[in-house]
Structure formats: C-alpha cells, structure tokens
Enzyme design. Structure first.
Site, PDB file in Angstrom:
ATOM      1  N   GLY A  31     -13.564  23.052 -43.415  1.00  0.00           N
ATOM      2  CA  GLY A  31     -14.720  22.233 -43.756  1.00  0.00           C
ATOM      3  C   GLY A  31     -16.025  23.002 -43.743  1.00  0.00           C
ATOM      4  N   LEU A  33     -18.118  23.114 -46.317  1.00  0.00           N
ATOM      5  CA  LEU A  33     -17.743  23.881 -47.504  1.00  0.00           C
ATOM      6  C   LEU A  33     -18.924  24.504 -48.252  1.00  0.00           C
ATOM      7  CD1 LEU A  33     -14.975  21.521 -48.925  1.00  0.00           C
ATOM      8  CD2 LEU A  33     -14.767  23.376 -47.273  1.00  0.00           C
ATOM      9  N   GLU A  35     -19.616  27.502 -51.817  1.00  0.00           N
ATOM     10  CA  GLU A  35     -19.030  27.840 -53.123  1.00  0.00           C
ATOM     11  C   GLU A  35     -17.775  28.701 -53.014  1.00  0.00           C
ATOM     12  OE1 GLU A  35     -21.980  29.301 -55.945  1.00  0.00           O
ATOM     13  OE2 GLU A  35     -23.356  27.849 -55.015  1.00  0.00           O
ATOM     14  N   HIS A  37     -15.331  28.279 -50.851  1.00  0.00           N
ATOM     15  CA  HIS A  37     -14.218  27.323 -50.740  1.00  0.00           C
ATOM     16  C   HIS A  37     -13.951  26.671 -52.098  1.00  0.00           C
ATOM     17  CE1 HIS A  37     -15.851  27.094 -46.463  1.00  0.00           C
ATOM     18  NE2 HIS A  37     -14.594  27.440 -46.269  1.00  0.00           N
ATOM     19  N   LYS A 149     -11.962  37.007 -48.484  1.00  0.00           N
ATOM     20  CA  LYS A 149     -12.961  37.107 -47.403  1.00  0.00           C
ATOM     21  C   LYS A 149     -12.259  37.311 -46.059  1.00  0.00           C
ATOM     22  CE  LYS A 149     -16.642  36.069 -44.838  1.00  0.00           C
ATOM     23  NZ  LYS A 149     -16.073  35.418 -43.677  1.00  0.00           N
ATOM     24  N   VAL A 176     -16.570  35.183 -52.641  1.00  0.00           N
ATOM     25  CA  VAL A 176     -17.799  34.739 -53.294  1.00  0.00           C
ATOM     26  C   VAL A 176     -18.965  35.113 -52.388  1.00  0.00           C
ATOM     27  CG1 VAL A 176     -19.076  32.736 -54.164  1.00  0.00           C
ATOM     28  CG2 VAL A 176     -16.586  32.862 -54.456  1.00  0.00           C
ATOM     29  N   SER A 186     -19.288  29.768 -43.434  1.00  0.00           N
ATOM     30  CA  SER A 186     -19.865  28.622 -42.711  1.00  0.00           C
ATOM     31  C   SER A 186     -20.744  29.116 -41.565  1.00  0.00           C
ATOM     32  CB  SER A 186     -18.749  27.742 -42.146  1.00  0.00           C
ATOM     33  OG  SER A 186     -17.774  27.508 -43.123  1.00  0.00           O
TER      34      SER A 186
HETATM   35  P1  AMP Z   1     -12.477  28.555 -43.515  1.00  0.00           P
HETATM   36  O1  AMP Z   1     -12.932  27.155 -43.814  1.00  0.00           O
HETATM   37  O2  AMP Z   1     -13.578  29.466 -43.112  1.00  0.00           O
HETATM   38  O3  AMP Z   1     -11.280  28.600 -42.620  1.00  0.00           O
HETATM   39  O4  AMP Z   1     -11.966  29.135 -44.909  1.00  0.00           O
HETATM   40  C1  AMP Z   1     -11.048  28.445 -45.705  1.00  0.00           C
HETATM   41  C2  AMP Z   1     -10.627  29.336 -46.844  1.00  0.00           C
HETATM   42  O5  AMP Z   1     -11.759  29.698 -47.615  1.00  0.00           O
HETATM   43  C3  AMP Z   1      -9.974  30.639 -46.381  1.00  0.00           C
HETATM   44  O6  AMP Z   1      -8.878  30.941 -47.230  1.00  0.00           O
HETATM   45  C4  AMP Z   1     -11.089  31.625 -46.534  1.00  0.00           C
HETATM   46  O7  AMP Z   1     -10.637  32.950 -46.728  1.00  0.00           O
HETATM   47  C5  AMP Z   1     -11.783  31.105 -47.770  1.00  0.00           C
HETATM   48  N1  AMP Z   1     -13.162  31.591 -47.866  1.00  0.00           N
HETATM   49  C6  AMP Z   1     -14.106  31.564 -46.894  1.00  0.00           C
HETATM   50  N2  AMP Z   1     -15.244  32.152 -47.336  1.00  0.00           N
HETATM   51  C7  AMP Z   1     -15.006  32.564 -48.603  1.00  0.00           C
HETATM   52  C8  AMP Z   1     -15.795  33.240 -49.581  1.00  0.00           C
HETATM   53  N3  AMP Z   1     -17.043  33.635 -49.352  1.00  0.00           N
HETATM   54  N4  AMP Z   1     -15.215  33.520 -50.783  1.00  0.00           N
HETATM   55  C9  AMP Z   1     -13.936  33.141 -51.040  1.00  0.00           C
HETATM   56  N5  AMP Z   1     -13.152  32.490 -50.150  1.00  0.00           N
HETATM   57  C10 AMP Z   1     -13.682  32.202 -48.952  1.00  0.00           C
END
Ligand code: AMP
Length: 284
Positions: A31, A33, A35, A37, A149, A176, A186
């Site tokens: 969560g 979120l 761009e 995500h 990431k 991204v 986040s």
């Molecule tokens: P999180 O909510 O931080 O656990 O991330 C959920 C998913 O989003 C994971 O697969 C992360 O690797 C991906 N994610 C987080 N930040 C980025 C970003 N800047 N660019 C691309 N994917 C991301």
C-alpha cells in the site's frame, strides 16, 4: 473494480476466473501506492486477462527494531489509484486472517535470503516469502509482477517459485524514478523538503558506477570507492550499509563487472534506510 477483504471470497473469485478460462495477474503491495506500484499493474494487465492487486502491510517482514505501526497507510487513496489504473480486484486481507493465533508455518529460501538485505534484516525475507506464498495460494496467479527496485526480493521469490513449483511466470518490472533519479518508495515521504535533495545520493552513485563501466573500468573496488565519495559529497551524514556487486541470478559477489552484474546498495540517511540498484552494462 471489486474490493475483497475475505480470503474465502478471494479464493472463490480466483477459482471462478480460472473456470472462465481467464488468466490472472497478481501485484502484491504494502500500500501507500506511487507510480512505481501502478507501473506493475500496467505490466500485469499486458500479461494477463484480469489483475488482482493486494494491499497488506505484512508484519512478518518487519524485523523487531523496525516499526510496523509507523509504516505509511492510505487505503482510500490506494483503492482510488488502483481503480484508475484499470485493475479488476483489490484484495485487502486482515492480518488476523493471514496470521491467525495458531499460525506456525513459514516459507524460507535458505541461501539467497542471507546476503545483502538479508544480512541487515535477518528475518525479512522469510516474512516476504511466507506472505507471497500465501498470496499465490489464495489467488492462483498465472503471472506475478514484482519491481526491480527490490532486486534481491525478486530473485528470492523467483527461487521460491521454482523450488515450490508454482505454475506461474514471475515478471520483474523496471524501477520507476522521480525526476531527479530517486527511486520511488513509500519511505521517501519521511524526508523533510530540506533533506530530500540529499536522497539523490544513491542514484548519483549508481550513475557514476555505470559511467565508469562505460569508460572501461571494471574493478568493483575502484568503482565502490568512487561511489562512496559521491554519496559523501551528496549527503555528508549518510551511512552506507553496503555497496555490492553481484550477478543477477545467484547474487554471487564479483570483483570485476561483467554483463550480468548488478550493483545494489543500502544507505541510511536522516533515519531513513534507502535501497537501490542498477545493472551496470547496457540499458536500464
Ligand atoms: P512495497 O509496497 O514497497 O512492498 O512494493 C510492492 C511492489 O512494488 C514490489 O514488487 C516492489 O519492488 C515494487 N516497487 C516499489 N517501488 C518501486 C518502484 N520505484 N518502481 C517499480 N516497482 C516498485
């Protein structure tokens, strides 16, 4: 878009999709979120007929000294964003349903979970693999999308998918970034406007590494030295947790940069721990 909170309901809906011959794409998130995500949802839409995004702040992947209650949350905003990204289902399970009081089964990828992030956060990946295995079991995806990431996380999950024989394709989508190069996260919201420019240090260091490789330098030691200087110049108070040069499959450390080399780093600044990585040759 449908919001589902019950595990039973999610299982029934996933089974229904499968019965209709529709392929399922899964995007697990915690969560708050951004761009980054949403780009994963986009990628999943290209690869599957229906997309399920999950929001679950997973307690088992926080290590004891990390504060789960402080993790940023914005469920309403998240649901709005997921809906406008064209996702079909958002699954928001309750912690007590995922981890009932008698819960005692964990999934652990032994070796890959111990280095880099795993060395700094010992039980972290066990929490990640356990929740993702549960989400795979509940939603039965044909495709699951994770971000580059969190490169090590993607590699660990690839191994788990292989070892446990999940019949799905795991896609790793590109990182991204903000305009100044900082990888979206986040956690970036913890910086004050004054501190925020210093967070560019990781990206600057990775760009420097890539430029050095492009100019013919392949010594990891030399590159790391320069990266440390760039970080110190951009954020004098930064504490570098690690800078690592590894291959992109087994996370083996390398002394010389090759085609498959990924440089990963973790840096603490202003009480925020940031991670980032970059492939040092070619594009991306
Ligand atoms: P999180 O909510 O931080 O656990 O991330 C959920 C998913 O989003 C994971 O697969 C992360 O690797 C991906 N994610 C987080 N930040 C980025 C970003 N800047 N660019 C691309 N994917 C991301």
């Amino acid at each position: 878009m449908q919001t589902i909170r019950s595990i039973k309901k999610m299982q029934a809906v996933a089974r229904q999709f499968a019965a209709e011959g529709k392929t399922i794409g899964l995007v697990p998130t915690m969560g708050f979120l951004h761009e980054g995500h949403l780009s994963l949802i986009d990628r999943a839409k290209k690869a599957a007929d229906v997309v399920i995004t999950t929001i679950f702040v997973n307690p088992t992947q926080f290590t004891p000294h990390e504060d789960l209650t402080k993790y940023p949350r914005d469920e309403k905003g998240d649901i709005r964003k997921i809906k406008s990204a064209g996702c079909d289902i958002v699954f928001i399970p309750k912690a007590i349903d995922i981890y009932p009081d008698d819960f005692q089964t964990y999934v652990s990828v032994e070796k890959l979970s111990q280095t880099l992030e795993g060395a700094a956060r010992p039980t972290h990946f066990r929490g990640v693999t356990t929740i993702v295995a549960k989400l795979f079991n509940i939603t039965r995806p044909d495709v699951a999308v994770f971000g580059m990431k969190d490169f090590q996380q993607a590699i660990v999950l690839k191994q788990m998918t292989h070892d446990l024989g999940y019949p799905l394709k795991l896609i790793i989508a590109p990182t991204v970034r903000e305009k100044d190069g900082l990888a979206m996260s986040s956690r970036n919201k913890y910086f004050t406007p004054d501190q925020r420019p210093e967070a560019r240090a990781l990206y600057y260091a990775l760009r420097t590494a890539k430029e050095m490789v492009a100019s013919g330098i392949d010594s990891a030691r030399k590159i790391e030295k320069e990266m440390r200087a760039v970080i110190a110049a951009t954020c004098p108070s930064a504490e570098i947790d690690y800078i690592a040069f590894t291959d992109d499959v087994g996370l083996k450390k390398v002394g010389r940069v090759a085609k498959s080399t990924i440089c990963s780093l973790a840096v603490r600044m202003h009480r925020v721990r940031l991670i980032d990585n970059m492939k040092l040759t070619g594009r991306g």
